[in-house]
Design an enzyme around this catalytic site. Sequence first.
Site, PDB file in Angstrom:
ATOM      1  CB  SER A 147      -0.971  -0.050   1.180  1.00 51.24           C
ATOM      2  OG  SER A 147      -1.889   1.008   1.133  1.00 51.24           O
ATOM      3  CG  HIS A 197      -5.149  -0.013  -2.113  1.00 49.63           C
ATOM      4  ND1 HIS A 197      -5.452  -1.039  -1.249  1.00 49.63           N
ATOM      5  CD2 HIS A 197      -4.301   0.801  -1.436  1.00 49.63           C
ATOM      6  CE1 HIS A 197      -4.813  -0.856  -0.100  1.00 49.63           C
ATOM      7  NE2 HIS A 197      -4.111   0.238  -0.199  1.00 49.63           N
ATOM      8  CD  GLU A 224      -7.389  -3.837  -1.871  1.00 46.60           C
ATOM      9  OE1 GLU A 224      -8.056  -4.822  -1.484  1.00 46.60           O
ATOM     10  OE2 GLU A 224      -7.651  -2.656  -1.535  1.00 46.60           O
TER      11      GLU A 224
END
Length: 280
Positions: A147, A197, A224
């Site tokens: 992330s 993401h 993800e």
Amino acid sequence: MKNAFFLAFLLVVSLFANAQNKTAKGNLFIIGGGNRSDELMKQMLHTAELKPSDYIIVLPMASEVPDAGFGTLSTQLQKLDPRTIKNFNFARHDVNDRKWTDSLANAKLIYILGGDQSRFMNVVLNTPVYAAIHKAYQNGATIAGTSAGAAVMSKYMITGKQLLDTVYKETFNKLWDKNIEFSQGMGLLENTIIDQHFLKRNRYNRLISALAAYPDLVCVGIDESTAIIVHGNNATVAGESQVIRLAKPKNLKKTGEGLIKFSQAEFGIFTAGDVIEIKP
């Protein structure tokens, strides 16, 4: 005097980072966020080629809950490989601590937790921590992140903010010129911009905006539960979903109103096992 010397050293690192990263002995294991399966973590450990005496350092500074984030990750990793895992939270510790930075430089696997990429860079930029991560990478360490920990890999780091819209949105609502905000990342990838993401949060507009801002670079969106494993000019896809690659827009222009347009660009969708070309 010490601070002046270190700033001069950082300038040298910046000037030669591109050439160094092309010949770095290490790997980057860049995860797009979301669930980290045991299988994906096994691939990360395999990539790091850890010897019995090697240890793992977690850098949790991007996270709002650094201790909880470290606890979750270390619990998962120690199921797979019960070796020493250290939590180096430089947001609460002196970034000039030579003992800590030397340990960081000698780690074989460094993992950057998710959260807010700007929060992480505010702690490490222009400090010995930044230099230690680069040294570890040059000497053969695997630098991993998820992330926000993925976003910081790039020199031109996407912050997530729109410059022409005061309201934060997960997805950009227009393809405007000079709308995407960048700040300085770790620069482990000098010529590739990472977004995370990607499919889950539908960030096509954001990545296209990045490509328009830096048309000579490669832009990579990682979904993800998915990662790219970077070594040299190539990145191998791992995990459950897909990776998007954008590059080389042709006839890039903007209208009088500031809207982006181009006639075509390289566009690819890749899954586990595929090898894609990037620019280190």
